[in-house]
Write an enzyme that holds these catalytic residues in place. Structure first.
Site, PDB file in Angstrom:
ATOM      1  N   GLU A 127      45.735  33.544  43.637  1.00 33.36           N
ATOM      2  CA  GLU A 127      45.895  34.224  42.335  1.00 33.36           C
ATOM      3  C   GLU A 127      45.767  35.729  42.562  1.00 33.36           C
ATOM      4  O   GLU A 127      45.002  36.176  43.427  1.00 33.36           O
ATOM      5  CB  GLU A 127      44.801  33.663  41.412  1.00 33.36           C
ATOM      6  CG  GLU A 127      44.613  34.292  40.063  1.00 33.36           C
ATOM      7  CD  GLU A 127      45.740  34.116  39.077  1.00 33.36           C
ATOM      8  OE1 GLU A 127      46.870  34.494  39.420  1.00 33.36           O
ATOM      9  OE2 GLU A 127      45.476  33.657  37.950  1.00 33.36           O
ATOM     10  N   ASP A 128      46.533  36.517  41.798  1.00 31.41           N
ATOM     11  CA  ASP A 128      46.428  37.967  41.946  1.00 31.41           C
ATOM     12  C   ASP A 128      45.112  38.499  41.395  1.00 31.41           C
ATOM     13  O   ASP A 128      44.390  39.231  42.053  1.00 31.41           O
ATOM     14  CB  ASP A 128      47.629  38.675  41.276  1.00 31.41           C
ATOM     15  CG  ASP A 128      47.854  38.239  39.830  1.00 31.41           C
ATOM     16  OD1 ASP A 128      47.127  37.361  39.323  1.00 31.41           O
ATOM     17  OD2 ASP A 128      48.784  38.775  39.197  1.00 31.41           O
ATOM     18  N   ASP A 131      40.883  37.392  35.299  1.00 32.42           N
ATOM     19  CA  ASP A 131      40.410  38.229  34.190  1.00 32.42           C
ATOM     20  C   ASP A 131      39.578  37.350  33.266  1.00 32.42           C
ATOM     21  O   ASP A 131      38.383  37.175  33.484  1.00 32.42           O
ATOM     22  CB  ASP A 131      41.631  38.855  33.497  1.00 32.42           C
ATOM     23  CG  ASP A 131      41.264  39.851  32.422  1.00 32.42           C
ATOM     24  OD1 ASP A 131      40.067  40.088  32.196  1.00 32.42           O
ATOM     25  OD2 ASP A 131      42.176  40.395  31.777  1.00 32.42           O
ATOM     26  N   ARG A 193      55.208  46.219  39.874  1.00 30.17           N
ATOM     27  CA  ARG A 193      54.846  45.158  40.819  1.00 30.17           C
ATOM     28  C   ARG A 193      55.060  45.587  42.268  1.00 30.17           C
ATOM     29  O   ARG A 193      54.423  45.072  43.182  1.00 30.17           O
ATOM     30  CB  ARG A 193      55.679  43.892  40.565  1.00 30.17           C
ATOM     31  CG  ARG A 193      55.354  43.148  39.284  1.00 30.17           C
ATOM     32  CD  ARG A 193      55.958  41.736  39.326  1.00 30.17           C
ATOM     33  NE  ARG A 193      56.012  41.104  38.021  1.00 30.17           N
ATOM     34  CZ  ARG A 193      55.003  40.425  37.463  1.00 30.17           C
ATOM     35  NH1 ARG A 193      53.867  40.299  38.101  1.00 30.17           N
ATOM     36  NH2 ARG A 193      55.146  39.871  36.282  1.00 30.17           N
TER      37      ARG A 193
END
Ligand code: IMP
Ligand code: MG
Length: 204
Positions: A127-128, A131, A193
């Site tokens: 996962e980037d 949050d 991105r």
């Protein structure tokens, strides 16, 4: 006068971040960042260390499948897989959340369902950024149905906002500041991105 060999780590880091700040307008058509949060060099060093940790974590005969959560993880997983020096397979997940965007009660639907078999394999969800944790919470059930041997999460960034994460990532690149971050796969309305570093944006 520059002398790379005598630079201290903070000096080098400051110089790398200044260089990234100068490049930002070129990549973004003239926009400016609030600040550079992680330079390309800092990210590369951290990703190398994470790759080595993942490689060492599993027994030698484990069948490992990395699952990159698109789109945000595309840059990270591309670098990460090249730092895992053992046999692995790679596939992707495209998830869409349904129901109210402000609650965690909705379902996650896999828009792209990986063709790779998952039963009895060790899954690493890449996962980037974590949050609220909503994305991961919703994905958990969908992946457990496939009866893998184990599921771990590897996140480049973790904001430590969520109080009820179904999974705490086993590997975290950076404990990120609670700012809106872009670059290295992370977007704002699909922009940014492609930045090789991670920056935060000025308040609008
Ligand atoms: P969560 O479901 O609230 O944990 O959010 C996870 C997803 O939201 C990430 O995979 C990103 O796509 C997006 N996201 C969360 N924070 C940021 C940010 O600071 N910048 C860009 N995207 C973010
Ligand atoms: Mg994402």
């Amino acid at each position: 006068m520059e002398s790379a060999s005598t630079d201290t780590v903070p000096e080098r880091r400051a110089r790398d971040r200044e260089a990234a700040e100068r490049l930002f307008p070129e990549y973004t058509g003239g926009r400016r960042p609030r600040r550079i949060v992680y330079s390309e060099e800092e990210i590369a060093a951290r990703v190398r260390a994470m790759g080595a940790e993942i490689a060492a974590y599993y027994p030698p005969d484990a069948s490992i499948l990395l699952l990159g959560l698109l789109k945000g993880s595309f840059v990270f997983i591309g670098d990460l897989v090249r730092c895992i020096r053992r046999p692995i397979h790679v596939d992707f997940l495209v998830a869409a959340s349904y129901g109210s965007g402000t609650t965690t009660s909705g379902e996650v639907k896999l828009l792209y369902d990986p063709s790779a078999p998952m039963a009895d394999r060790h899954l690493v969800v890449v996962e980037d950024i974590v949050d609220s944790g909503t994305t991961l919470n919703r994905l958990k059930g969908a992946l457990e149905e496939r009866e893998p041997a184990s599921i771990e999460v590897c996140a480049l960034l973790h904001k430590h906002v969520a109080e009820d994460l179904a999974w705490e990532p086993r590997w975290v690149g950076f404990d990120a500041p609670r700012e809106f971050l872009v670059g290295y796969g992370l977007d704002h309305a699909e922009d940014f991105r492609h930045l090789p570093f991670i920056a935060s944006l000025p308040a609008e």
